[in-house]
Design a protein around this motif. Structure first.
Motif, PDB file in Angstrom:
ATOM      1  N   ARG A  42       0.834  -1.217   0.000  1.00 63.26           N
ATOM      2  CA  ARG A  42       0.133  -0.062  -0.236  1.00 63.26           C
ATOM      3  C   ARG A  42       0.719   1.356   0.132  1.00 63.26           C
ATOM      4  O   ARG A  42       0.264   2.363  -0.127  1.00 63.26           O
ATOM      5  CB  ARG A  42      -0.875   0.042   1.255  1.00 63.26           C
ATOM      6  CG  ARG A  42      -1.717  -1.116   0.955  1.00 63.26           C
ATOM      7  CD  ARG A  42      -2.870  -1.272   2.325  1.00 63.26           C
ATOM      8  NE  ARG A  42      -1.975  -1.233   3.574  1.00 63.26           N
ATOM      9  CZ  ARG A  42      -2.666  -1.210   4.931  1.00 63.26           C
ATOM     10  NH1 ARG A  42      -4.152  -1.182   5.073  1.00 63.26           N
ATOM     11  NH2 ARG A  42      -1.998  -1.348   5.881  1.00 63.26           N
ATOM     12  N   GLY A  43       2.100   1.127   0.297  1.00 66.35           N
ATOM     13  CA  GLY A  43       2.898   2.329   0.122  1.00 66.35           C
ATOM     14  C   GLY A  43       3.134   3.141  -1.001  1.00 66.35           C
ATOM     15  O   GLY A  43       2.576   4.206  -1.276  1.00 66.35           O
ATOM     16  N   ASP A  44       3.723   2.536  -2.192  1.00 67.92           N
ATOM     17  CA  ASP A  44       3.827   3.046  -3.341  1.00 67.92           C
ATOM     18  C   ASP A  44       2.615   3.227  -3.991  1.00 67.92           C
ATOM     19  O   ASP A  44       2.261   4.058  -4.928  1.00 67.92           O
ATOM     20  CB  ASP A  44       4.789   2.143  -4.259  1.00 67.92           C
ATOM     21  CG  ASP A  44       6.226   2.560  -3.994  1.00 67.92           C
ATOM     22  OD1 ASP A  44       6.816   3.598  -4.343  1.00 67.92           O
ATOM     23  OD2 ASP A  44       6.671   1.910  -2.973  1.00 67.92           O
ATOM     24  N   LEU A  45       1.764   2.194  -3.838  1.00 72.04           N
ATOM     25  CA  LEU A  45       0.427   2.131  -4.612  1.00 72.04           C
ATOM     26  C   LEU A  45      -0.566   3.361  -4.149  1.00 72.04           C
ATOM     27  O   LEU A  45      -1.042   3.940  -4.849  1.00 72.04           O
ATOM     28  CB  LEU A  45      -0.213   0.769  -4.221  1.00 72.04           C
ATOM     29  CG  LEU A  45      -1.743   0.638  -4.860  1.00 72.04           C
ATOM     30  CD1 LEU A  45      -1.612   0.632  -6.366  1.00 72.04           C
ATOM     31  CD2 LEU A  45      -2.601  -0.751  -4.392  1.00 72.04           C
ATOM     32  N   GLY A  46      -0.436   3.758  -2.858  1.00 70.42           N
ATOM     33  CA  GLY A  46      -1.125   4.836  -2.258  1.00 70.42           C
ATOM     34  C   GLY A  46      -0.493   6.250  -2.851  1.00 70.42           C
ATOM     35  O   GLY A  46      -1.559   7.013  -2.935  1.00 70.42           O
ATOM     36  N   VAL A  47       0.423   6.176  -3.046  1.00 69.14           N
ATOM     37  CA  VAL A  47       1.251   7.470  -3.672  1.00 69.14           C
ATOM     38  C   VAL A  47       0.778   7.710  -5.044  1.00 69.14           C
ATOM     39  O   VAL A  47       0.427   8.728  -5.508  1.00 69.14           O
ATOM     40  CB  VAL A  47       2.696   7.331  -3.530  1.00 69.14           C
ATOM     41  CG1 VAL A  47       3.371   8.365  -4.431  1.00 69.14           C
ATOM     42  CG2 VAL A  47       3.360   7.270  -2.192  1.00 69.14           C
ATOM     43  N   GLU A  48       0.672   6.611  -5.766  1.00 69.48           N
ATOM     44  CA  GLU A  48       0.392   6.711  -7.331  1.00 69.48           C
ATOM     45  C   GLU A  48      -1.121   6.897  -7.521  1.00 69.48           C
ATOM     46  O   GLU A  48      -1.637   7.618  -8.446  1.00 69.48           O
ATOM     47  CB  GLU A  48       0.580   5.604  -8.026  1.00 69.48           C
ATOM     48  CG  GLU A  48       2.310   5.303  -8.202  1.00 69.48           C
ATOM     49  CD  GLU A  48       2.766   4.357  -9.361  1.00 69.48           C
ATOM     50  OE1 GLU A  48       2.188   3.985 -10.113  1.00 69.48           O
ATOM     51  OE2 GLU A  48       3.929   4.451  -9.251  1.00 69.48           O
ATOM     52  N   ILE A  49      -2.081   6.082  -6.742  1.00 69.72           N
ATOM     53  CA  ILE A  49      -3.504   6.295  -7.005  1.00 69.72           C
ATOM     54  C   ILE A  49      -4.170   7.280  -5.903  1.00 69.72           C
ATOM     55  O   ILE A  49      -5.371   7.654  -6.109  1.00 69.72           O
ATOM     56  CB  ILE A  49      -4.287   4.899  -7.056  1.00 69.72           C
ATOM     57  CG1 ILE A  49      -4.134   4.337  -5.545  1.00 69.72           C
ATOM     58  CG2 ILE A  49      -3.511   3.904  -7.811  1.00 69.72           C
ATOM     59  CD1 ILE A  49      -5.094   3.000  -5.400  1.00 69.72           C
ATOM     60  N   SER A  50      -3.598   7.703  -4.763  1.00 70.73           N
ATOM     61  CA  SER A  50      -4.045   8.545  -3.607  1.00 70.73           C
ATOM     62  C   SER A  50      -4.367   7.558  -2.541  1.00 70.73           C
ATOM     63  O   SER A  50      -5.055   6.687  -2.804  1.00 70.73           O
ATOM     64  CB  SER A  50      -5.115   9.304  -4.013  1.00 70.73           C
ATOM     65  OG  SER A  50      -6.236   8.663  -4.152  1.00 70.73           O
ATOM     66  N   ASP A  51      -4.141   7.875  -1.381  1.00 72.20           N
ATOM     67  CA  ASP A  51      -4.571   7.019  -0.146  1.00 72.20           C
ATOM     68  C   ASP A  51      -6.078   6.801  -0.124  1.00 72.20           C
ATOM     69  O   ASP A  51      -6.516   5.780   0.171  1.00 72.20           O
ATOM     70  CB  ASP A  51      -3.844   7.720   1.088  1.00 72.20           C
ATOM     71  CG  ASP A  51      -2.520   7.653   1.105  1.00 72.20           C
ATOM     72  OD1 ASP A  51      -1.748   6.679   0.527  1.00 72.20           O
ATOM     73  OD2 ASP A  51      -1.536   8.440   1.952  1.00 72.20           O
ATOM     74  N   ALA A  52      -6.827   7.866  -0.522  1.00 72.27           N
ATOM     75  CA  ALA A  52      -8.039   7.854  -0.253  1.00 72.27           C
ATOM     76  C   ALA A  52      -8.779   6.570  -0.977  1.00 72.27           C
ATOM     77  O   ALA A  52      -9.637   5.983  -0.753  1.00 72.27           O
ATOM     78  CB  ALA A  52      -8.773   8.935  -0.520  1.00 72.27           C
ATOM     79  N   LYS A  53      -8.092   6.243  -2.346  1.00 74.90           N
ATOM     80  CA  LYS A  53      -8.733   5.315  -2.812  1.00 74.90           C
ATOM     81  C   LYS A  53      -8.140   3.793  -2.468  1.00 74.90           C
ATOM     82  O   LYS A  53      -8.877   2.763  -2.826  1.00 74.90           O
ATOM     83  CB  LYS A  53      -8.095   5.456  -4.269  1.00 74.90           C
ATOM     84  CG  LYS A  53      -8.942   6.587  -5.047  1.00 74.90           C
ATOM     85  CD  LYS A  53      -8.533   6.773  -6.739  1.00 74.90           C
ATOM     86  CE  LYS A  53      -9.007   8.153  -7.189  1.00 74.90           C
ATOM     87  NZ  LYS A  53      -8.433   8.193  -8.554  1.00 74.90           N
TER      88      LYS A  53
END
Length: 480
Positions: free
Chosen positions: A247-258
């Motif tokens: 969830r680290g890099d993924l959250g950065v790329e798609i936004s944590d809210a998603k």
């Protein structure tokens, strides 16, 4: 009543805080099911020694603990600054230059380990540095250099990661370092390999092909941490043995809210496709320093359990944290509490679908029967682990004991939710006595008592892969 065992598995990352045999033994005793070796840090020879140490300690403690080798992957990072951290002011110009030496950065320009960045971005693209703490907007591209305007600045140190908002960086999943490390992973006989920064199914196929060339046939876990991986999630899941929601890099790329909705969707799809799923990153990050988790972290772990994840993962908490053993213990307590909820013990998984194989049919029938009766436990003879994998896709509070003579199989199932590996050689009994032997083993394990109902599964020919073809429901009787 069925015995209460923790069903959700715990993956713990090993590092300086757990390098010695003593701290490692505490992790095993407190419930670590799989040890993660992070190839982004340390050297290969140390990882080999650590894997051997894990297996030695686990054997001494009477536990089966899997080993997961996590490749570094193509993490894009800026270079270092020659005079230490720089302070970037909003509105300032800042250049990313792949031709600048990686140690020669200034507050005006910095190097990068990815020479293809200029080809991947256009004017207006948003670059996220240091997990999004620093935001740059591309003003123009000149040759191989990317000229940016600082949108959100602050202090920036060298070596921080670079992400492109919404994804789209074309760098491959495997680096030369990864390819060298893969030889080591195969040599140490790791049970799982985690492939970082997967873009598509081709990355998974390449990894599997390379590892098969080394004679390794363990489980490939695809890490979902790029935005473009979500576009190919279906084929990535199908071609992998499991996924890790990083969830680290993924959250950065798609936004944590998603992230919450994406996490739930990925867990559901992986389980539907009979694949395992690990939920990872910052699950109990406060325990790097503190002896107890925050309430928000408790909710995060519990929600992943309720979503149906096979495993939850600790990273820095156990690798460099001050309270590694306590982190594992706390995570285990949260999992057990969450697993008491009805949503975690009832399922209509594949209730309306046809089954393709006899052993799959037996596995599904066993779980449906168990969930509709007062079954205490399930004992399943398994060669490859397939039978218990299918069983574990059904939400249930009933423990599934994987009876196998193969150590590799027992370690593989250490990641399956609700499955507990047991060393048992079916060759020691004739086929007609396998169900009776399995039931007796459940009693010996303390999973069943006189008068309890148990379910056992086996095959006519001991040792045959995919040969499970019989199911027995019986009540334990006094042998005297």
């Amino acid at each position: 009543m069925p015995m209460r065992l923790r069903r959700t598995k715990i993956v713990a990352t090993l590092g300086p805080a757990t390098a010695g045999e003593g701290p490692l033994r505490e992790l095993v005793r407190n419930g670590m099911d799989v040890a993660r070796l992070n190839f982004s840090h340390g050297d290969a020879s140390e990882h080999v020694r650590t894997a051997a140490r894990v297996r030695k300690v686990a054997a001494e403690e009477g536990r089966t603990v899997g080993v997961l080798a996590d490749l570094q992957g193509s993490k894009i990072r800026i270079g270092a600054f020659r005079s230490g951290p720089v302070d970037l002011a909003p509105g300032a110009r800042f250049v990313i230059d792949p031709e600048l030496p990686l140690h020669a950065g200034t507050d005006k320009r910095v190097g990068i380990n990815y020479p293809g960045l200029a080809a991947d971005v256009d004017k207006g693209a948003i670059l996220l540095l240091d997990d999004g703490k620093c935001i740059l907007e591309v003003a123009e591209v000149r040759g191989n250099t990317v000229h940016c305007t600082v949108v959100n600045g602050g202090v920036l140190t060298g070596g921080k990661g670079v992400n492109l908002l919404s994804g789209g960086l074309s760098v491959g999943a495997l680096t030369e370092k990864d390819r060298e490390d893969m030889k080591v992973v195969a040599g140490m006989g790791a049970d799982f390999i985690a492939l970082s920064f997967v873009r598509n199914a081709a990355d998974v196929e390449e990894c599997r092909e390379i590892m098969a060339g080394y004679g390794w046939h363990g489980s490939v876990i695809a890490k979902i941490e790029r935005a473009e991986a979500l576009e190919h999630a279906e084929t990535i899941i199908r071609l992998s043995d499991g996924i890790m929601i990083a969830r680290g890099d993924l959250g950065v790329e798609i936004s944590d809210a998603k992230l919450p909705a994406v996490q739930k969707s990925l867990i559901k799809r992986a389980r539907t496709l009979n694949r395992v799923v690990v939920t990872a990153t910052q699950m109990m990050e406060s325990m790097i320093e503190n002896p107890v988790p925050t309430r928000a972290e408790v909710f995060d772990v519990a929600n992943a359990v309720l979503d149906g994840t096979d495993a939850v993962m600790l990273s820095a908490e156990t690798a460099v944290g001050k309270h590694p053993a306590e982190a594992v213990e706390a995570m285990g307590t949260i999992c057990r509490e969450a697993e008491k909820q009805d949503v975690a013990t009832r399922s209509r998984h594949r209730i309306d679908t046809r089954f393709e194989h006899v052993d799959e049919t037996i596995a599904m029938a066993a779980m449906y029967a168990a969930n509709q009766t007062d079954t205490a436990a399930i004992g399943a003879f398994t060669e490859s682990g397939s039978t218990v994998l299918w069983m574990s896709r059904i939400s249930s509070g009933i423990p599934i004991f994987a009876l196998s003579k193969h150590e590799a199989t027992r370690r593989r199932v250490s990641l399956y939710r609700g499955v507990y590996p047991v060393d048992f050689n079916p060759d020691s009994v004739c086929a007609s006595q396998q169900h009776k032997a399995a039931a007796e083993k459940l009693v010996a394990l303390g999973a069943a008592r006189i008068g309890d109902l148990v379910i056992t599964t086996s095959g006519d020919i001991a040792g045959e892969r995919g040969g499970t073809n019989s199911l027995r429901v019986c009540r334990i009787e006094n042998s005297n």
